[in-house]
Scaffold this motif. Structure first.
Motif, PDB file in Angstrom:
ATOM      1  N   ALA A 198      50.260  76.428  -7.331  1.00  0.00           N
ATOM      2  CA  ALA A 198      49.751  76.392  -8.705  1.00  0.00           C
ATOM      3  C   ALA A 198      50.353  75.226  -9.482  1.00  0.00           C
ATOM      4  O   ALA A 198      49.658  74.563 -10.268  1.00  0.00           O
ATOM      5  CB  ALA A 198      50.060  77.716  -9.401  1.00  0.00           C
ATOM      6  N   ARG A 201      48.642  72.018  -9.233  1.00  0.00           N
ATOM      7  CA  ARG A 201      47.433  71.856 -10.049  1.00  0.00           C
ATOM      8  C   ARG A 201      47.752  71.676 -11.523  1.00  0.00           C
ATOM      9  O   ARG A 201      47.090  70.906 -12.217  1.00  0.00           O
ATOM     10  CB  ARG A 201      46.521  73.078  -9.883  1.00  0.00           C
ATOM     11  CG  ARG A 201      45.953  73.270  -8.488  1.00  0.00           C
ATOM     12  CD  ARG A 201      44.812  74.274  -8.518  1.00  0.00           C
ATOM     13  NE  ARG A 201      45.246  75.572  -9.044  1.00  0.00           N
ATOM     14  CZ  ARG A 201      45.641  76.585  -8.288  1.00  0.00           C
ATOM     15  NH1 ARG A 201      45.683  76.448  -6.979  1.00  0.00           N
ATOM     16  NH2 ARG A 201      46.009  77.730  -8.839  1.00  0.00           N
ATOM     17  N   THR A 202      48.769  72.407 -12.018  1.00  0.00           N
ATOM     18  CA  THR A 202      49.016  72.445 -13.461  1.00  0.00           C
ATOM     19  C   THR A 202      50.218  71.621 -13.902  1.00  0.00           C
ATOM     20  O   THR A 202      50.328  71.269 -15.076  1.00  0.00           O
ATOM     21  CB  THR A 202      49.250  73.894 -13.914  1.00  0.00           C
ATOM     22  OG1 THR A 202      50.498  74.369 -13.350  1.00  0.00           O
ATOM     23  CG2 THR A 202      48.119  74.803 -13.455  1.00  0.00           C
TER      24      THR A 202
END
Length: 388
Positions: A198, A201-202
């Motif tokens: 995650a 992606r962030t």
């Protein structure tokens, strides 16, 4: 002791977590095992220990091999060690500096202790917003027991596992493996890997909590579903399966074998293998549900049928007929066999001041050939020279 190594000096491809730095604030099993699993995937794991003796599992009194603790070397090989008193301003400054370059902090300290050491997520995320903090703790954060010390045995008891094994009327049975600790570590690694994906992606870090109580309860899987949905309580059936018959150990003339008869085709093959094809048409055993009701009678028939020959004879015959089966080994037999059957699992290294240590490596095999070379568990504070 030697310092940790994370790659195969023979030139194998890098492991998936190469370049990931993990700070481990852990004691004994759950967090150290999680740290080991990450190290086996290629992460650099720096174990932050108390200057006053370090991880308590360094004490060789319980699982000692001479002066060496089997517990400590098992869960802490291929790591670094740095002794820091996080209540000391200078040592905390060193820790904070490491946090700024770390990807993960893994701990099994209670939330209260983490706050007292300024090692809680809010404090550390202010130093490094991309940091992932994974906290293995006894209970969920809003549970009044969240700050209570937790142990494998207490969670085996609370989860129902101790009255799940054995026969009806038996006293509570502790699973010999520390299943609550080990499973919590596995779930922690799952959470960390998901958070790393995650973050890719962030760009943001994450707080990952793994309550040991929840982790151990989750192991009840379909047994929990049966009870929560229909009220059906599990029945203690010892070495037999509650829902599949025969799925059990059976004695032969010189040892036990297990029969894993999951489907009717395997039941028919078993009947032919033990030269009892008449059982196929026997109304007492015509289906699994009927065999469950008549398991005692079937158990007696199987025991009498297999008593005439030894385990090797039956294993050959069962294999010939395609019946899933295996010899019931002692731990000694299993480990002796592992040295030839799964040689990469059994690895050795030289521990300075002790000699050769042999243990089990990672069970994961990568098609690329990437693998970890097992290296020694660290001396307390051996990483300090790398900070200069």
């Amino acid at each position: 002791m030697q310092t940790a190594a994370h790659t195969d000096p023979g030139g194998s491809p890098p492991l998936p977590l190469a370049g990931i730095r993990v700070l481990e604030l852990g004691q004994v099993i759950s967090a150290p095992y999680g740290g080991l699993l990450l190290a086996e995937l290629g992460a650099e794991v720096i174990k932050i220990e108390s200057p006053d003796g370090g991880d308590s599992s360094r004490n060789a009194e319980i699982t000692g091999i001479g002066e060496l603790s089997a517990t400590f070397v098992t869960f802490n090989h291929n790591k670094r060690s740095l002794a820091l008193d996080l209540k000391s301003p200078d040592d905390y400054a060193t820790f904070a500096g490491l946090v700024t370059s770390a990807d993960v902090v893994l701990t099994n300290m209670t939330p209260r202790v983490l706050r007292s050491l300024s090692a809680d997520y809010d404090t550390l995320a202010a130093l490094n917003p991309a940091l992932i903090l994974c906290a293995i703790q006894g209970f969920s954060g809003d549970d009044p027991r969240a700050d209570a010390p937790s142990y494998d045995l207490t969670h085996q008891a609370l989860s129902g596992l101790m009255l799940f094994e054995g026969q009806p009327g038996d006293p509570p049975l502790r699973m010999c493996l520390p299943i609550a600790d080990l499973s919590s570590a596995q779930f922690a690694v799952n959470g960390i890997l998901a958070a790393l994906v995650a973050r890719g992606r962030t760009g943001r870090g994450e707080l990952v909590r793994v309550p040991m109580y929840n982790a151990t309860l989750s192991l009840l899987t379909y047994t929990a579903t049966l009870y929560l949905t229909s009220g059906k309580e599990p029945v203690r059936t010892g070495v037999e399966h509650e829902h599949t018959v025969p799925w059990q150990a059976v004695a032969t003339a010189d040892g036990d074998v297990v029969l894993a008869v999951r489907a009717e085709r395997f039941w028919q093959r078993l009947c032919h293998a033990i030269e009892r094809p008449d059982l196929i048409e026997d109304p007492r055993f015509e289906s699994n549900s009927v065999r469950m009701r008549n398991r005692a009678e079937l158990r007696s028939i199987l025991e009498k049928s297999l008593a005439g020959h030894g385990a090797d004879h039956w294993l050959r015959r069962l294999a010939e007929f395609g019946v899933p089966s295996a010899k019931v080994r002692t731990v000694k037999e299993a480990l002796e066999a592992a040295q030839t059957e799964v040689a990469p699992m059994v690895q050795s290294y030289d521990q300075e001041g002790f000699g050769t240590v042999t243990l089990l490596g990672s069970p994961i095999e990568f098609g690329s050939g990437a693998r970890l070379t097992v290296a020694a568990a660290p001396d307390l504070d051996e990483y300090r020279d790398h900070l200069r």
